[in-house]
Motif scaffolding. Structure first.
Motif, PDB file in Angstrom:
ATOM      1  N   ILE A  66      39.088  32.244  36.445  1.00 57.80           N
ATOM      2  CA  ILE A  66      37.954  31.828  36.005  1.00 57.80           C
ATOM      3  C   ILE A  66      36.716  31.494  36.511  1.00 57.80           C
ATOM      4  CG2 ILE A  66      37.684  29.293  35.356  1.00 57.80           C
ATOM      5  CD1 ILE A  66      37.111  30.933  32.812  1.00 57.80           C
ATOM      6  N   LYS A  67      35.920  32.889  36.382  1.00 60.85           N
ATOM      7  CA  LYS A  67      34.659  33.092  36.964  1.00 60.85           C
ATOM      8  C   LYS A  67      33.548  31.400  36.927  1.00 60.85           C
ATOM      9  CE  LYS A  67      34.290  38.300  37.248  1.00 60.85           C
ATOM     10  NZ  LYS A  67      34.897  38.281  38.939  1.00 60.85           N
ATOM     11  N   PRO A  68      32.495  31.507  37.755  1.00 65.00           N
ATOM     12  CA  PRO A  68      32.220  30.907  37.882  1.00 65.00           C
ATOM     13  C   PRO A  68      31.066  31.015  37.178  1.00 65.00           C
ATOM     14  CG  PRO A  68      31.831  31.256  40.140  1.00 65.00           C
ATOM     15  CD  PRO A  68      32.513  31.979  39.422  1.00 65.00           C
ATOM     16  N   ASP A 109      47.562  37.240  42.541  1.00 65.86           N
ATOM     17  CA  ASP A 109      47.946  36.395  43.722  1.00 65.86           C
ATOM     18  C   ASP A 109      45.495  36.139  43.132  1.00 65.86           C
ATOM     19  OD1 ASP A 109      47.704  35.224  46.617  1.00 65.86           O
ATOM     20  OD2 ASP A 109      45.290  36.690  46.642  1.00 65.86           O
ATOM     21  N   ASN A 110      45.679  36.753  42.204  1.00 69.12           N
ATOM     22  CA  ASN A 110      44.070  36.481  41.969  1.00 69.12           C
ATOM     23  C   ASN A 110      44.266  37.127  40.082  1.00 69.12           C
ATOM     24  OD1 ASN A 110      41.433  36.206  40.835  1.00 69.12           O
ATOM     25  ND2 ASN A 110      41.071  35.189  42.866  1.00 69.12           N
ATOM     26  N   THR A 111      43.889  36.739  39.654  1.00 70.06           N
ATOM     27  CA  THR A 111      43.833  36.958  38.643  1.00 70.06           C
ATOM     28  C   THR A 111      42.385  37.624  38.158  1.00 70.06           C
ATOM     29  OG1 THR A 111      43.137  35.059  37.413  1.00 70.06           O
ATOM     30  CG2 THR A 111      45.457  35.731  37.482  1.00 70.06           C
ATOM     31  N   ASP A 112      41.279  37.945  39.351  1.00 68.44           N
ATOM     32  CA  ASP A 112      40.148  37.887  39.126  1.00 68.44           C
ATOM     33  C   ASP A 112      39.810  39.737  39.600  1.00 68.44           C
ATOM     34  OD1 ASP A 112      37.111  38.525  38.571  1.00 68.44           O
ATOM     35  OD2 ASP A 112      36.575  36.913  40.104  1.00 68.44           O
ATOM     36  N   ALA A 113      41.479  39.982  39.917  1.00 69.96           N
ATOM     37  CA  ALA A 113      41.608  41.289  40.833  1.00 69.96           C
ATOM     38  C   ALA A 113      42.269  41.641  39.397  1.00 69.96           C
ATOM     39  CB  ALA A 113      42.116  41.099  42.314  1.00 69.96           C
ATOM     40  N   ALA A 155      34.961  52.604  39.535  1.00 69.42           N
ATOM     41  CA  ALA A 155      35.000  51.845  38.377  1.00 69.42           C
ATOM     42  C   ALA A 155      33.412  50.325  39.723  1.00 69.42           C
ATOM     43  CB  ALA A 155      36.330  50.973  39.363  1.00 69.42           C
ATOM     44  N   THR A 156      33.903  48.998  38.390  1.00 69.37           N
ATOM     45  CA  THR A 156      32.987  48.260  38.971  1.00 69.37           C
ATOM     46  C   THR A 156      33.987  47.179  39.646  1.00 69.37           C
ATOM     47  OG1 THR A 156      33.488  47.128  36.747  1.00 69.37           O
ATOM     48  CG2 THR A 156      30.698  48.215  36.991  1.00 69.37           C
ATOM     49  N   LEU A 157      34.859  47.860  40.950  1.00 67.14           N
ATOM     50  CA  LEU A 157      35.468  47.006  41.085  1.00 67.14           C
ATOM     51  C   LEU A 157      35.393  45.807  42.251  1.00 67.14           C
ATOM     52  CD1 LEU A 157      38.392  48.045  41.017  1.00 67.14           C
ATOM     53  CD2 LEU A 157      39.052  48.321  43.338  1.00 67.14           C
ATOM     54  N   CYS A 185      31.742  45.237  47.978  1.00 64.91           N
ATOM     55  CA  CYS A 185      30.945  46.774  47.823  1.00 64.91           C
ATOM     56  C   CYS A 185      29.452  46.482  47.564  1.00 64.91           C
ATOM     57  CB  CYS A 185      31.657  47.406  47.021  1.00 64.91           C
ATOM     58  SG  CYS A 185      30.930  49.237  46.828  1.00 64.91           S
ATOM     59  N   MET A 186      29.006  45.896  46.803  1.00 68.01           N
ATOM     60  CA  MET A 186      28.292  44.803  46.582  1.00 68.01           C
ATOM     61  C   MET A 186      27.208  44.588  47.746  1.00 68.01           C
ATOM     62  SD  MET A 186      26.741  43.661  43.267  1.00 68.01           S
ATOM     63  CE  MET A 186      27.420  41.986  43.023  1.00 68.01           C
ATOM     64  N   VAL A 187      27.514  43.138  48.134  1.00 74.26           N
ATOM     65  CA  VAL A 187      28.068  42.853  49.549  1.00 74.26           C
ATOM     66  C   VAL A 187      27.368  43.381  50.137  1.00 74.26           C
ATOM     67  CG1 VAL A 187      28.314  40.909  51.266  1.00 74.26           C
ATOM     68  CG2 VAL A 187      28.885  40.691  48.777  1.00 74.26           C
ATOM     69  N   ILE A 234      31.713  51.115  42.060  1.00 71.78           N
ATOM     70  CA  ILE A 234      29.768  51.391  41.754  1.00 71.78           C
ATOM     71  C   ILE A 234      29.641  49.825  40.665  1.00 71.78           C
ATOM     72  CG2 ILE A 234      29.363  53.758  40.536  1.00 71.78           C
ATOM     73  CD1 ILE A 234      30.237  52.668  37.674  1.00 71.78           C
ATOM     74  N   ALA A 235      30.582  48.589  41.854  1.00 70.36           N
ATOM     75  CA  ALA A 235      30.578  47.162  41.259  1.00 70.36           C
ATOM     76  C   ALA A 235      28.889  46.778  42.056  1.00 70.36           C
ATOM     77  CB  ALA A 235      30.499  46.382  42.163  1.00 70.36           C
ATOM     78  N   GLY A 236      28.575  47.555  42.710  1.00 72.42           N
ATOM     79  CA  GLY A 236      26.257  47.345  42.894  1.00 72.42           C
ATOM     80  C   GLY A 236      25.306  48.236  42.484  1.00 72.42           C
TER      81      GLY A 236
END
Ligand code: BES
Ligand code: MN
Ligand code: ZN
Length: 466
Positions: A247-249, A315-319, A344-346, A350-352, A434-436
């Motif tokens: 889960i995300k913060p 490996d990570n459910t957030d991906a 995709a806001t993938l 990418c935003m970093v 397009i995440a950023g």
């Protein structure tokens, strides 16, 4: 917003005349030249504004002088920004009808109309007090066609922005499917759980299984005779991304209703095609679901089988986006199209890397990527090519499956691209991250805070010029 064409904007009834001023030159209005330029030294640098009362000198009560910068540098991108800026200024003084007095070397109807519609946008559906808006713009020296096309682009952007700004409880997978089925001239097939399962989309279904909201696989088609080209566009349609069990913060989860911005873009583009009826076969594809934590969620360590038979260790459910896109890419690869584009806001990576200024783009065909970048540049949507070095694949190695869904944090946008590539077969493909740029936390150029409609201008133009 209504756009009206007249032969003489200088003597029409309106609240404000918006008069363009090239740097170092004069406007078409004596009163503006006298007061703004001679008395107050207004220069007309790009984007500068000067508001002037006319006290009966002309039919309009006010003139908004707006700087266009150097004449030989003025172009459609600048026109769009200027138009949005003028509309925003006029909202502040509660003006409703504007007349545009611009003298340009091109038909400015298209860019002025999109700009005005972008500038006039507000997501105030849920507010008791509505935003101030401009109702009507009068223009001259523009063609009917350019206005019509500008309106279609503006509408498409508004549609995409609205949908991505809507709470996840509104913009559900089912709602996206309903919209897809409602578009004129578009044939839409929506697949439910059983059908999705039969198609072998084990990666998509795994992401969906934690939410009580059922997944929808949406396939929209624009057919035509003797198409010049066949293109499939895929939009990431995660209606809410909580991260799942990983889960995300709270601060990262806050805007995750926008994780269907790619889907919103694809829906907006498909919806707009009826206005242009291009001689291009277009497929719009969305694997729509939520990524939620619950007793039925997919888990780290699970092994999923995608539509092409490749196995993925979670490996990570957030991906989750790349998992849903994996099956959508397999599906698109089987359609016999010439090109596949996913949007995709993938990745946060990418935003970093690029901030909110540019989307990342990668793929398997340099020429296609170059054409997409060029189309974006001409339309105020900057994209920057990111590498897909084969070495990135190393970090996705799994001991027990064909690959893992995440690797190193470093180079995360490229690693996601390399993951997606495993599901693309025998077709030209580009991936736009397009995440950023899909959602702004503060205004940027002509866009306000919130959803931006990222990709709509680029993809629609790209299809129309195919
Ligand atoms: N939807 C997010 C990416 C995202 C982040 C979009 C910020 C917009 C703004 C995506 O599903 C995600 O969570 N990606 C992870 C991947 C990681 C677990 C490898 C990320 O970027 O942190
Ligand atoms: Mn995620
Ligand atoms: Zn996501």
């Amino acid at each position: 917003m209504e756009i009206k064409i007249v032969s003489d904007v200088r003597n029409t009834e309106c609240d404000v005349i918006v008069a363009g001023l090239y740097e170092g030159e004069q406007t078409a209005h004596e009163i503006a030249n006298t007061y703004a330029i001679e008395k107050d030294g207004f220069k007309g640098k790009f984007g500068q504004t000067y508001l002037l009362q006319t006290y009966g000198a002309i039919p309009a009560a006010k003139i908004l002088v707006i700087g266009l910068g150097k004449r030989d540098e003025f172009n459609e991108n600048k026109m769009r920004e200027i138009s949005a800026k003028a509309v925003k200024k006029c909202q502040q003084i509660k003006a409703k009808t504007l007349a545009y007095d611009f003298e340009t070397s091109f038909d400015y109807g298209w860019s002025a109309t999109i700009g005005a519609m972008i500038g006039n946008y507000a997501f105030d559906k849920y507010k008791s007090e509505k935003a101030d808006r401009v109702d009507k713009i009068i223009m001259s020296n523009v063609s009917e066609d350019s206005i019509k096309s500008g309106k279609a682009f503006g509408d498409a952007m508004t549609f995409a922005r609205d949908l991505a700004n809507e709470p996840a409880e509104f913009a559900t997978p089912e709602k996206l499917a309903e919209y897809a089925k409602s578009f004129d001239g578009i044939e839409t097939e929506v697949s439910d759980y059983e059908k999705i399962k039969n198609m072998g989309m084990g990666a998509f279904l795994a992401v969906a299984q934690g939410s009580p909201k059922p997944p929808k696989f949406i396939h929209m088609k624009h057919y035509c005779e003797n198409p010049k080209k066949k293109i499939a566009i895929i939009g990431k349609g995660i209606c809410f991304d909580s991260g799942g069990l990983d889960i995300k913060p709270p601060s990262s989860m806050l805007t995750m209703k926008d994780d269907m911005s790619g889907a919103a873009c694809v829906l907006a583009v498909m919806r707009a095609l009826k206005e242009f009826n291009p001689q291009v076969e277009v497929h719009g594809i969305i694997a729509a679901c939520e990524n939620m934590p619950s007793g039925t969620s997919y888990k780290p360590g699970d092994i999923l089988t995608a539509k092409n038979g490749k196995t993925i260790e979670v490996d990570n459910t957030d991906a989750e986006g790349r998992l849903t896109l994996a099956d959508a890419l397999c599906f698109a690869s089987e359609l016999g199209v010439d090109e596949v584009i996913d949007i995709a806001t993938l990745t946060g990576a990418c935003m970093v890397a690029l901030g909110t200024v540019a989307a990342g783009i990668m793929g398997n065909d340099d020429d296609m990527i170059a054409r997409l970048i060029e189309t974006g540049d001409k339309n105020g949507e900057t994209m920057w090519k990111l590498p897909m070095f084969p070495e990135y694949k190393d970090s996705l190695k799994s001991d027990i499956a064909d690959m893992k869904n995440t690797g190193s944090r470093n180079g995360g946008a490229s690693i996601a691209g390399v993951f997606l590539k495993e599901f693309v077969k025998d077709v030209k493909w580009a991936h736009i991250d397009i995440a950023g740029v899909a959602y702004l936390d503060k205004p940027q150029k002509e866009l306000i805070k919130g959803a931006t409609g990222a990709g709509v201008r680029t993809l629609l133009n790209y299809i129309l010029q195919a």
